[in-house]
Structure formats: C-alpha cells, structure tokens
Design a protein around this motif. Structure first.
Motif, PDB file in Angstrom:
ATOM      1  N   ASP A  68       0.828  -1.207   0.000  1.00  8.45           N
ATOM      2  CA  ASP A  68       0.000   0.000   0.000  1.00  8.45           C
ATOM      3  C   ASP A  68       0.863   1.258   0.000  1.00  8.45           C
ATOM      4  O   ASP A  68       0.429   2.314  -0.435  1.00  8.45           O
ATOM      5  N   GLU A 121      -8.599  -6.903 -12.541  1.00 10.31           N
ATOM      6  CA  GLU A 121      -9.866  -7.302 -11.933  1.00 10.31           C
ATOM      7  C   GLU A 121      -9.865  -6.907 -10.466  1.00 10.31           C
ATOM      8  O   GLU A 121      -8.815  -6.784  -9.848  1.00 10.31           O
ATOM      9  N   HIS A 122     -11.063  -6.690  -9.948  1.00  9.80           N
ATOM     10  CA  HIS A 122     -11.194  -6.227  -8.559  1.00  9.80           C
ATOM     11  C   HIS A 122     -12.225  -7.080  -7.837  1.00  9.80           C
ATOM     12  O   HIS A 122     -13.232  -7.465  -8.425  1.00  9.80           O
ATOM     13  N   PRO A 123     -12.002  -7.333  -6.549  1.00  5.57           N
ATOM     14  CA  PRO A 123     -12.993  -8.124  -5.805  1.00  5.57           C
ATOM     15  C   PRO A 123     -14.166  -7.258  -5.333  1.00  5.57           C
ATOM     16  O   PRO A 123     -13.957  -6.197  -4.736  1.00  5.57           O
ATOM     17  N   ARG A 141     -18.166   1.452  -3.983  1.00  3.95           N
ATOM     18  CA  ARG A 141     -17.884   2.810  -3.498  1.00  3.95           C
ATOM     19  C   ARG A 141     -16.634   3.346  -4.193  1.00  3.95           C
ATOM     20  O   ARG A 141     -15.654   2.617  -4.375  1.00  3.95           O
ATOM     21  N   THR A 199     -12.099   2.536  -9.044  1.00  2.00           N
ATOM     22  CA  THR A 199     -13.477   2.771  -8.597  1.00  2.00           C
ATOM     23  C   THR A 199     -13.903   4.238  -8.751  1.00  2.00           C
ATOM     24  O   THR A 199     -15.084   4.510  -8.948  1.00  2.00           O
TER      25      THR A 199
END
Ligand SMILES: Cc1cc2nc3c(=O)[nH]c(=O)nc-3n(C[C@H](O)[C@H](O)[C@H](O)COP(=O)(O)OP(=O)(O)OC[C@H]3O[C@@H](n4cnc5c(N)ncnc54)[C@H](O)[C@@H]3O)c2cc1C
Length: 487
Positions: free
Chosen positions: A185, A302-304, A322, A328
């Motif tokens: 991160d 891809e995103h969960p 969100r 996003t």
C-alpha cells in the motif's frame, strides 16, 4: 466519533423507532410465530476441503522433505548443518505451497475463506523468509569458534560462489518480495503492477531455488527428494498456469456485459452485468466475485466485489461499489454494453450450511453490499426468524437502498436501525458509531448464542463490533465477517 449527546438516547431509538422517517420496522403481525431453526439458503453446499484436512495436508507436505531424509537414512552432518538444511527444506516446501494458496482454488478457499487463506499466505511468508535467511548463516556457525574470521570467510565464499548463484538469486529476491508484499500500500505503484511483479518474482524464486536444491543441495543426489521437489514445483507451476492462462481462457469463453450502471447513493454505484452465452455463475448470497470491466481477461485487471444480488436474480449479477481509488473513482463512467468478465464465486460470508434461530447484521457504508444480498434472499425465501440490521454511515446521502430496507418489515420480522456519524438537523436516530451502547440498545441486550451475527464495513468498525459481540458472550464461530481488505 460523535457522541450521542444532544440526540435522543440510542436505547429509545432502537426500541421505538426504526428510522427517523418510519414507525418501527419490527413485523409483529404474527407475534407467536416460532422462529425457524435454519437460515435461508442454509441448504446450499459450501464447496471446499475441510479445514482440518487442509491443515493436515499442509503439515504433511511441509515436513515431507525431513521425513524422506530421515527414512532414507542420510548421515547426520552436525547440528548447525542439519538445522540449516532442515529449515531451508521446510521453508522451500512452504514457499512452493504459497502458489497453491494464492491460486484462488475453491477447494482450498471454499470452506476456510479467501481472506483467511490470504492472511495465512501472508503470515507464513515471514516464516519462510526467516528459515531461508538463516540458511547460509547456520552453515557458517561452526566456524565461529575459535576463529570467527573463518565463519566470515565461509560466508564470503558462499555468496561469491558461481555454483551457489541460483540459491543467492532466490535468497535476495525473497528478501525483496516479502516486505514489498507486506507494505505494498505504501509503494508508489499500481496494484496490478505489484501483482504481476509479485507473481513473476515468486516464479523466479521457485525456479532458482529448485535449481539450487537439485544441483548443490546437501541431499541433491537423493532421487526421492529430487522427485519430491520436482512434483511440488510442478504443482506450483501448474497453479501459475491455472491463474494466468486457464482461468482467463475460461473467462474469455464466458463473457458478461454491463447492463446497468447507476449511482445508488453518494459516490456509490450499482453495477449489473449479465452473462452473454452460458448461464451466470452459481453462487450463494453474500459471496464475492473478481470483476473485470472492459479489459482482456489475460491482463488480470480485476477487482474483488461482493455480490449484492441473489442467486434468484441470475442471469444478472449486481455489485455495489464505493469510489475509493484509481479504478473505482471512474467506475460511473463505464458505459453500459462494456464487456465484462467474472471470476468466482468466492467467500464464506453466506448462510450456506449455517443454522440460526435469528440473524443480526452489522453494516458500515458499502459493507451493506453483501448484506443486502443476504437480506434479499431472506425476503425471497420468507425467512421467519427475527432479523436485525444495524447500518452505520457518515451522512444520510450515503444510505444505500433505504426504501427497500424500510419495506423489508412487510415480509420479515425485521428491525432496522440507521446510525449516522454526521447526522442532519432533526435526525431522530442514533448519532455516532456502532458503539457497544448502540448495539446493546438495538439488540435489547440479548445476544442469543444460536443466532448468527454478520459483520461487514470499515475495518475499525468491524473490529469494534466483533469485540462487542465477543464481550457479550457470542461464540466466535457465530460471528461471520467479510473484510474488504486482505491486509
Ligand atoms: C472480498 C472483498 C470484497 C469486496 N467487496 C467490495 C464491495 O462490495 N464494494 C466495494 O466498493 N468494495 C469492495 N471491496 C474493495 C474493493 O475491491 C477495492 O476498494 C477496490 O479494488 C479498490 O480499487 P481501486 O483501484 O479503485 O483503488 P486503489 O486506490 O487502486 O486501491 C486501494 C486498495 O484496494 C485494494 N485493491 C486495489 N485493487 C485491487 C485488486 N485488483 N484486487 C484486490 N485488492 C485491490 C488494495 O488494497 C489497494 O491498496 C472488496 C474487497 C474485498 C477483498
């Protein structure tokens, strides 16, 4: 956290008022109705190996190289030497199993949960790193006394040796890879770039480690051990092929299309996709998918996201997203008609095979996503036990599916409590967070052990709710949580 002061007490609200607009949501039309002893959707099977079997297999495979060495009667080489080879062999076996843990195999994650599997993958990485780090130093230990210079010379010789180069590459790369994954991160790179570099780095470590083991390892001449390493490395490679080739290929042949994209609350979007050819995936309400919108499945962009629709809504699948980052923040701009790919379902945030005489849901923000899926299924299946929803948001415009939630009392024995940390003037519900006081008040201080308690939302909120439930005597196994972040 905002205090409850200035507002009517949480207790009064939870008992008397379901929202600031409506009378209580509790459905008292059939007060003497006995609650069901099973939850809706309970009959669905949860695919996957039992946790005890997985742990057993893990231990057996991890210790197999030691067992083979012992059974083959290899002579002892001294404590430090044996410890060094033993630790690195166990570490390397665990390292190769890391590929299987991160391969999204439903037989592995199905019962344990994808989050627990990834958490285990992360924690075990430190153990592997420790074992591998120690490996060269333990070889040098016997030289420390009486002549420490000899130990330094041994180490220098090892790190400078051409024959040990592949081992050195694996050693240094592992030192780089594990901390990079832990603190990804904080890295100035996109998640997708990190993921690719992590996969490639791990593959190089596995191959270099295998080369080192088979050429200069202490037991490299043993055909049984060599066979073990080749089979385990083969499984690791097969897992990579599964993730990077077979899975995308399957997705490519089974495309979806974006059929609806609408803002359902402030900066929160509901995305609906529909299977184009074959039937949509079979899932249990509350599970999550990896969603790829507009990219080739081979690019792994891809995103969960948790499913907010129910199996009965198929062929449509809905997720509620969100805005929170690179992808996003622009999700609302993706046009209807865009090609989509779905990998899943995953997750254990479901009612499948779980029995309960009542259900309490604790949602924070977009954490309502999987919970609304579960609630919708309860409505569809006309669940008869008591259902509570405590739903916290910062401001009123973030409340999701409010009308639908408020209408659920017509079908369910439902009690809804909306909580805002920044309430507007005149807000008649509790203000603040899902504190122990609010939870106590909303559940009338009753925490039956045969209920199920579902928690999803921001991590601090989840931790606080989970701690409250445990402190009130709810057994840990009755608390089902979904974290939107793995680390
Ligand atoms: C099991 C699960 C279910 C989820 N369900 C929902 C949901 O229903 N609704 C919702 O709004 N959010 C959900 N999320 C969170 C959602 O996946 C992230 O918010 C989203 O991927 C962020 O992507 P971004 O590019 O916009 O943000 P970024 O700023 O790029 O990333 C923010 C953080 O999100 C995580 N992330 C980013 N990309 C990925 C990726 N491809 N895979 C995994 N993690 C990633 C990383 O930790 C990253 O640091 C869920 C997450 C998980 C793990």
């Amino acid at each position: 956290m905002l205090a409850l002061g200035g507002m009517p007490g949480a207790e009064q609200h939870c008992r008397n008022r379901a929202t600031d607009r409506e009378p209580p949501m509790r459905n008292d039309r059939q007060p003497d109705r006995p609650p069901l002893t099973t939850g809706a959707g309970w009959h669905r099977r949860r695919r996957g190996l039992a946790p005890w079997l997985l742990i057993g297999l893990y231990v057996v495979i991890g210790l197999a190289p030691l067992a083979i060495t012992w059974l083959r009667g290899h002579p002892r080489q001294g404590l430090a030497h044996d410890l060094s080879s033993g630790l690195v062999m166990v570490g390397f076996a665990m390292m190769l199993m890391q590929f299987l843990l991160s391969g999204r195999f439903r037989d592995i994650t199905g019962r344990v949960g994808a989050d627990i599997t990834i958490l285990f993958h992360q924690l075990i990485a430190w153990t592997i790193l420790a074992f591998v780090l120690l490996h060269p130093f333990l070889y040098a230990v016997p030289g420390l006394w009486p002549d420490p210079a000899q130990a330094v010379a041994t180490l220098r010789g090892m790190f400078g040796s051409d024959a040990l180069r592949s081992g050195g590459i694996a050693w240094w790369l592992l030192i780089l890879l594990v901390p990079m994954a832990m603190w990804r991160d904080r890295l100035p790179i996109r998640y997708e770039i990190w993921r690719l570099s992590h996969g490639l780095g791990a593959a190089v470590i596995a191959l270099a480690g295998l080369h080192h083991t088979l050429t200069v390892g202490t037991y490299s001449a043993d055909p049984w051990l060599a066979g073990f390493w080749v089979v385990l490395a083969g499984l690791a490679v097969a897992s990579l092929v599964h993730v990077y080739v077979l899975k995308p290929l399957r997705q490519f042949r089974h495309p979806y299309r974006l059929v609806s994209n609408r803002e359902v609350a402030d900066r929160i979007w509901e995305i609906q996709v529909e299977a184009e050819r074959r039937p949509a995936i079979n899932f249990a309400a509350g599970q999550f998918i990896w969603l790829n919108l507009g990219h080739s499945p081979f690019r792994l962009v891809e995103h969960p996201f948790s499913l907010s629709s129910t199996p009965a809504d198929r062929p449509r699948l809905a997720v509620t997203v969100r805005e929170s980052g690179d992808f996003t923040n622009r999700i609302g701009e993706i046009p209807v008609g865009t090609r989509a790919y779905v990998d899943g379902p995953y997750g254990t945030f479901t009612l499948a095979r779980r029995r309960a005489s009542g259900l309490a849901f604790f949602a924070g923000g977009v954490g309502l996503g999987p919970i609304i899926g579960l609630l919708r299924e309860l409505v569809q299946e006309q669940y008869r036990g008591p259902v509570h929803l405590l739903y916290g948001n910062r401001v009123e415009t973030q409340i999701l599916y409010r009308d639908e939630l408020e209408a659920m009392g017509k079908t369910l024995d439902f009690r809804l409590q909306l909580i805002l940390s920044e309430p507007p003037e005149g807000w008649r519900g509790p203000a603040g967070e899902l504190t122990p006081e609010v939870i106590d008040a909303c559940l009338d201080g009753r925490f039956p052990k045969d209920w199920l308690y579902f928690v999803c939302g921001p991590v601090p909120m989840m931790e606080s709710v989970e701690a409250t439930l445990l402190a009130r005597g709810v057994p840990a196994r009755r608390i089902v949580s979904e974290r939107f972040k793995y680390s």
